[in-house]
Each structure stands twice: as structure tokens, then as C-alpha cells.
Design an enzyme around this catalytic site. Structure first.
Site, PDB file in Angstrom:
ATOM      1  N   ASP A 174       0.837  -1.199   0.000  1.00  0.00           N
ATOM      2  CA  ASP A 174       0.000   0.000   0.000  1.00  0.00           C
ATOM      3  C   ASP A 174       0.873   1.251   0.000  1.00  0.00           C
ATOM      4  OD1 ASP A 174      -2.147  -1.693   0.219  1.00  0.00           O
ATOM      5  OD2 ASP A 174      -2.398  -1.394   2.382  1.00  0.00           O
TER       6      ASP A 174
HETATM    7  N1  URA Z   1      -1.455  -5.939   3.770  1.00  0.00           N
HETATM    8  C1  URA Z   1      -1.907  -4.656   3.786  1.00  0.00           C
HETATM    9  O1  URA Z   1      -2.970  -4.379   4.329  1.00  0.00           O
HETATM   10  N2  URA Z   1      -1.159  -3.716   3.209  1.00  0.00           N
HETATM   11  C2  URA Z   1       0.045  -3.949   2.630  1.00  0.00           C
HETATM   12  O2  URA Z   1       0.708  -3.028   2.103  1.00  0.00           O
HETATM   13  C3  URA Z   1       0.500  -5.294   2.606  1.00  0.00           C
HETATM   14  C4  URA Z   1      -0.270  -6.279   3.202  1.00  0.00           C
END
Ligand code: URA
Length: 234
Positions: A102
């Protein structure tokens, strides 16, 4: 392939820069100077620039420590991408992230131009485990750990595979999570099932390869052959 194309890839320069180097007599093929950009060469030939051997790398594999605020994409109209951070070193390569983090998450992103490799390591039947250090806004409970170990059901009824979670700090708010699948926003949604929010999420490892501690956010290095083989399970 043509010598100028080979050299552009091996020396990471443009085709016209490569032709210039060849015309100036700075390039040799099997020990003899070659001034013909159109000369056909293969992987069997030994190409040197200024006397230094330039083997052509078929693909590149990069370990990046993604900073927060950068998106896991090749190009984006608004935000800086993980590929923007490494692109100037590989102007001739079509790089992309093999797996996403993310925008707010940090840590290990693998960038490559090897589509078959990326497909293999992300395929559900052979998904390479990913390890995260996660800070949550409430202490880890036994209920969460047992639920993750069984495989929680998300709000949209998606049944997740078992995941391991263990506390890293005495207050139980910083935990290590190992995932064996890649569902969008997976960790945030897993904690969300128990009403817990994620404050920080950092990917520490892909398979058995851990993010190099020497890489500050935004820094990167190429993976070694052994690391690429370890991630691919070869
Ligand atoms: N899970 C998430 O919620 N975000 C990430 O960036 C990776 C795994």
C-alpha cells in the site's frame, strides 16, 4: 542481435550512445575492435567496452526499501512510483513491481523486468511467504492470533488461508505477521475483523530473503543470484 542493441542493454545506455561508443573504437568483440553497430553478436561472444567485459544481463531483480507515500506501480500521473526510484539506473528496461505494498506501507518491494519470474512467485499455487512488521492500535489478543492461525473470514466473506502472527514487543502492539497469499489490503482487513487498526506496516522479507538493513527508505540494490534463486524456490 546487433552489437549496438547488445551494448545498449549491457551498458544501460541509449542506442545512439551505444553506436557512438562503437564508432569511436571503444568496443571489442572477441578481443578485436569492432566499429560496425550492425555487427551480429550472440551471448556466446565476448563483448568489451574500454577493455572491460560487458556481459548482457537477461533480467534485473532489485530489492527496494519503499518509503511511505510512494505507490507500487510502474507509472502514475500523480504519485512517485517504486519504478521512478530506480528508473534512471535502468533507462532501457521495462521494470515493474512483483507484488504490491500500500502507499502508506514501507519495506521490501521486488522490482524486475522478468515477467515469468514475477508470475511464478505470485501464483496462488506457489505463493512465496511474505513477512511483515506491523504496529496496531491495540495489543494483540489470543483471539486474533488463534483466528489468524485458523484463517479468518473477512467482512466480504473471503476465507483467508492461515497466517502466523507473533508479538515483537512487550506491549503486544508491534507484531510479526507471515502471509501465504496476497489479498488486497490483507493485513489491514485481517486486523479489522477484530476492530484493530494498523498504524504502521513494513515488509521485512520475501520468502527467506530479508530486507537489507543497510538500505535506508528509498535506497535499493540488485538481488544476488542466490537471493533470486531462494525467492523463486529454485
Ligand atoms: N497488507 C496490507 O494491508 N497492506 C500492505 O501493504 C501489505 C499487506
Amino acid at each position: 542481435m546487433r552489437l549496438d542493441k547488445y551494448l545498449a542493454e549491457a551498458a544501460q545506455c541509449t542506442r545512439s550512445e551505444s553506436r557512438e561508443l562503437i564508432r569511436k573504437g571503444r568496443v571489442s568483440v572477441n578481443g578485436a575492435v569492432c566499429r560496425r553497430p550492425e555487427q551480429q553478436v550472440s551471448e556466446m561472444d565476448s563483448i568489451a567496452l574500454d577493455g572491460k567485459s560487458r556481459p548482457r544481463q537477461a533480467f534485473v531483480y532489485i530489492m527496494l526499501n519503499k518509503p511511505a507515500g510512494v505507490v507500487s506501480a510502474s507509472a502514475d500521473k500523480r504519485d512517485t512510483t517504486v519504478v521512478d526510484l530506480v528508473h534512471s539506473a535502468y533507462p532501457r528496461r521495462e521494470l515493474f513491481p512483483a507484488g504490491r505494498l500500500d502507499k502508506t506501507s514501507t519495506g521490501f518491494v521486488l522490482i524486475t523486468d522478468d515477467g515469468a519470474f514475477a508470475h511464478d512467485i505470485l501464483a496462488p499455487r506457489h505463493h512465496v511467504p511474505k513477512t511483515y512488521r506491523v504496529t496496531i492500535d491495540t495489543p494483540l489478543t489470543r483471539e486474533m492470533a488463534e483466528g489468524f492461525a485458523r484463517g479468518v473470514v473477512l467482512a466480504d466473506r473471503v476465507q483467508l488461508a492461515p497466517a502466523e502472527v507473533s508479538p515483537l514487543t512487550a506491549d503486544g502492539r508491534t507484531v510479526r505477521v507471515v502471509l501465504h497469499q496476497g489479498v488486497y489490503h490483507q493485513i489491514k482487513r485481517m486486523f479489522g475483523v477484530y476492530g484493530a487498526g494498523v498504524d504502521q506496516l513494513h515488509r521485512e522479507a520475501i520468502g527467506s530473503v530479508w530486507l537489507d538493513q543497510d538500505l535506508a527508505p528509498g535506497q535499493w540494490r540488485e538481488l544476488t543470484e542466490a537471493e533470486v534463486a531462494a525467492i523463486a524456490g529454485r
